[in-house]
Write an enzyme that holds these catalytic residues in place. Structure first.
Site, mmCIF file in Angstrom:
data_model
loop_
_atom_site.group_PDB
_atom_site.id
_atom_site.type_symbol
_atom_site.label_atom_id
_atom_site.label_comp_id
_atom_site.label_asym_id
_atom_site.label_seq_id
_atom_site.Cartn_x
_atom_site.Cartn_y
_atom_site.Cartn_z
ATOM 1 N N TYR A 178 0.863 -1.186 0.000
ATOM 2 C CA TYR A 178 0.000 0.000 0.000
ATOM 3 C C TYR A 178 0.894 1.229 0.000
ATOM 4 O O TYR A 178 1.861 1.307 0.758
ATOM 5 C CB TYR A 178 -0.895 0.004 1.240
ATOM 6 C CG TYR A 178 -1.766 1.236 1.367
ATOM 7 C CD1 TYR A 178 -2.830 1.459 0.490
ATOM 8 C CD2 TYR A 178 -1.536 2.180 2.363
ATOM 9 C CE1 TYR A 178 -3.636 2.584 0.612
ATOM 10 C CE2 TYR A 178 -2.342 3.311 2.495
ATOM 11 C CZ TYR A 178 -3.391 3.503 1.616
ATOM 12 O OH TYR A 178 -4.184 4.622 1.746
ATOM 13 N N ASP A 188 9.305 3.055 -0.598
ATOM 14 C CA ASP A 188 8.275 3.703 0.204
ATOM 15 C C ASP A 188 8.542 3.347 1.657
ATOM 16 O O ASP A 188 8.164 2.270 2.129
ATOM 17 C CB ASP A 188 6.884 3.257 -0.253
ATOM 18 C CG ASP A 188 5.785 3.931 0.555
ATOM 19 O OD1 ASP A 188 6.113 4.689 1.490
ATOM 20 O OD2 ASP A 188 4.596 3.684 0.247
ATOM 21 N N LYS A 248 4.450 9.196 8.555
ATOM 22 C CA LYS A 248 4.248 8.586 9.867
ATOM 23 C C LYS A 248 5.241 9.113 10.927
ATOM 24 O O LYS A 248 5.037 10.201 11.427
ATOM 25 C CB LYS A 248 4.260 7.065 9.744
ATOM 26 C CG LYS A 248 3.095 6.624 8.828
ATOM 27 C CD LYS A 248 2.661 5.178 8.919
ATOM 28 C CE LYS A 248 1.327 5.013 8.205
ATOM 29 N NZ LYS A 248 1.348 4.175 7.029
HETATM 30 C C1 LIG Z 1 0.622 4.707 5.659
HETATM 31 C C2 LIG Z 1 1.329 4.482 4.406
HETATM 32 C C3 LIG Z 1 1.173 5.341 3.302
HETATM 33 C C4 LIG Z 1 0.161 6.450 3.271
HETATM 34 O O1 LIG Z 1 0.405 7.429 4.208
HETATM 35 P P1 LIG Z 1 -0.811 8.402 4.631
HETATM 36 O O2 LIG Z 1 -0.152 9.369 5.568
HETATM 37 O O3 LIG Z 1 -1.832 7.522 5.261
HETATM 38 O O4 LIG Z 1 -1.309 9.051 3.408
HETATM 39 C C5 LIG Z 1 1.979 5.134 2.204
HETATM 40 N N1 LIG Z 1 2.863 4.142 2.168
HETATM 41 C C6 LIG Z 1 3.029 3.292 3.194
HETATM 42 C C7 LIG Z 1 4.048 2.203 3.097
HETATM 43 C C8 LIG Z 1 2.257 3.414 4.333
HETATM 44 O O5 LIG Z 1 2.401 2.538 5.330
#
Ligand SMILES: *Cc1c(COP(=O)(O)O)cnc(C)c1O
Length: 426
Positions: A142, A237, A265
C-alpha cells in the site's frame, strides 16, 4: 447503549461509515470501534473509560508512545508562535538537514503533509524525470490512495493492472504493472518484457500493509539491479519503515540504496507530515528548480515539523532501536509460545519495531500465503484481546507496532492476556 456505541451511531449520521479512514470502522473484525479520549505512553482510554495497551500507535507514527512530554511541549511552543505562514521557516531546513544526514542517498528532500502526498509526488517526479509512463508496484503493498496506486493484478502473469477502487479509470490502472512481492522470476520477466518503458518501481522494503512480510534475501537487491540496468527510478516507500526499522531505515537494514525515498508517519511524530527525497539530479526536476509541479499550502507546517523534530531527536539516543527490537521480539516469542501450548496454528515475527501476527504455522512470505491465514481465528483473537485490555489493529492484514513507552511489564501483561485469549479459543 455504551458511550462508544452511541458516539458511533451519531458519527454515522454525518461521516461516511462514521470514520475518516475506513479501517477504523472495525468492518473486518465486526463490533463497535472504540472512540479514543486520550493516550499516554503505551496506553489509550476510550469513551467508556476503558484502558488498553495500544499496539497500533496511530498506525505507526507513535514510536515514542502517546503524548510524549517533549513532543507535546515542542508543539505547544510552536503553536504559540503561529500555526502556519505559507512562507519558509528555519525548522523546515533543520528537518531537511536531519533527514539528509540520516537517510542514505537523500540529497534533497521536500516536505508534504501525508504519506499519500509523498508517494503521489514521487511517482510524478519519476515519470517527469524519465519521460516514461509505466510504473511497477507489488500486490498487497500500500502506498497511499493516489489513483495510479489503487491497482491490483489482472488475471494471468504479466497483464496490466486493474483498478482496486471504483473511480480509478482503467486507463490509469493500465499504466501500472502489478507483480508479486518476493517473486524474483516475475520481476525478471516483467523487466524482460517492459524494461525500457518502466519509469519506476515503488516498493515497501518491508511490506507492512498486508500484515507483515519481510523481503526475501536478494529480492530488494534484484529490484535495484533491474532499475539500474534499465534506467528506471527505484522508490523505496519508507512511510512505515522509515525510523521504524532503524535510524537509517530499511535501506541500511538491507543494504540497498533507492533513488527516491518516501517518508511519513514517524517523521511527523503524530502530526500530518510526509516527505520525499533522494538523488539530487532527480529532485532537481521538482518546481521551482525544474518542470515537475508539486506544491502545498500547509507543506512543512510549523507544528508538524516541531513534533517531527522533537521525535527524531529522541531516536538518536544510543540503544534506542536495540531496545525497541527487543520489545517486539519478546512480544512475538511470548505470543507464539502461548499459542503453541494450546495447539493453535499461530506464528509471529518482528522487524525491529514492527511485527506481524499470523494464524498460520509459519510466517508468510508472499501475498498468497498471507491470504491463507485463518481470518476467523484472528477476529476471535482480536476481540478476546480487546476484552482483556489489549488494542491490536482491527484487521488480520495490518502490521503491529511497539513503542519506546512499552515496558517489560506491558509486554508481560500482553502475553498473559494472549494466554487467556488463546485459551478461550481452543
Ligand atoms: C501509511 C502508508 C502510506 C500512506 O500514508 P498516509 O499518511 O496515510 O497518506 C503510504 N505508504 C506506506 C508504506 C504506508 O504505510
Amino acid at each position: 447503549m455504551s458511550k462508544n456505541e452511541s458516539l458511533f451511531a451519531r458519527a454515522q449520521k454525518t461521516i461516511p461509515g462514521g470514520v475518516n479512514s475506513p479501517v477504523r470502522a472495525f468492518r473486518a473484525v465486526g463490533g463497535t470501534p472504540r472512540f479514543i479520549v486520550h493516550g499516554e505512553g503505551s496506553r489509550i482510554w476510550d469513551a467508556d473509560g476503558r484502558e488498553y495497551l495500544d499496539f497500533v500507535g496511530s498506525w505507526g507514527p507513535l514510536v515514542l508512545g502517546h503524548a510524549d512530554r517533549e513532543v507535546v511541549a515542542a508543539v505547544r511552543e510552536a503553536a504559540g508562535r503561529g500555526l502556519s505562514f505559507g512562507a519558509p521557516t528555519e525548522p523546515e531546513t533543520e528537518m531537511a538537514e536531519r533527514l539528509v544526514r540520516l537517510v542514505p542517498g537523500l540529497e534533497l528532500v521536500r516536505l508534504v503533509s501525508s504519506g499519500t502526498e509523498a508517494t503521489m509526488s514521487a511517482l510524478r517526479l519519476a515519470r517527469g524525470a524519465t519521460g516514461r509512463s509505466r510504473i511497477v508496484k507489488f500486490e498487497g503493498c500500500y502506498h497511499g490512495h493516489a489513483d495510479s496506486l489503487l491497482v491490483k493484478a489482472g488475471s494471468g502473469a504479466l497483464t496490466l493492472g486493474h483498478p482496486s477502487s471504483a473511480g480509478v479509470t482503467p486507463e490509469t490502472a493500465a499504466q501500472t504493472l502489478v507483480l508479486d512481492y518476493n517473486d524474483v522470476a516475475g520481476l525478471d520477466a516483467a523487466f524482460h518484457e517492459w524494461g525500457d518503458s518502466i519509469a519506476c518501481i515503488i516498493v515497501e522494503p518491508v511490506a507492512g500493509n498486508m500484515n507483515l512480510i519481510a523481503p526475501r534475501p536478494g529480492f530488494l537487491q534484484r529490484i535495484r539491479e533491474h532499475c539500474t540496468r534499465h534506467g528506471a527510478v527505484l522508490i523505496f516507500d519508507e512511510v512505515m519503515t522509515g525510523f521504524r526499522v532503524g535510524l537509517r531505515g530499511a535501506q541500511q537494514l538491507y543494504g540497498v540504496q533507492a533513488d527516491l525515498v518516501t517518508l511519513g508517519k514517524i517523521i511527523g511524530g503524530g502530526m500530518p507530515l510526509g516527505a520525499f527525497g533522494g538523488r539530487r539530479d532527480i529532485m532537481g526536476k521538482i518546481a521551482p528548480l525544474g518542470p515537475v509541479y508539486q506544491a502545498g499550502t500547509l507543506s512543512g507546517n510549523p507544528l508538524a515539523v516541531a513534533a517531527g523534530l522533537a521525535t527524531l531527536k529522541k531516536l538518536e539516543a544510543p540503544g534506542f532501536y536495540e531496545r525497541l527490537a527487543e520489545t517486539a521480539r519478546t512480544l512475538c516469542d511470548g505470543l507464539v509460545s502461548a499459542a503453541r501450548k494450546r495447539g493453535i496454528a499461530f506464528s509471529a515475527q518482528s522487524v525491529v519495531g514492527m511485527f506481524g501476527l499470523y494464524f498460520r504455522a509459519v510466517p508468510p512470505s508472499t501475498y498468497a500465503e498471507v491470504m491463507q491465514c485463518n481470518k476467523e481465528a484472528f477476529n476471535r483473537f482480536f476481540h478476546a484481546m480487546l476484552e482483556r485490555g489489549v488494542y491490536l489493529a482491527p484487521s488480520a492484514y495490518e502490521a503491529g507496532f511497539v513503542s519506546a513507552a512499552h515496558s517489560e511489564a506491558d509486554i508481560a501483561a500482553t502475553i498473559a492476556a494472549a494466554d487467556a485469549a488463546f485459551g478461550s479459543m481452543s
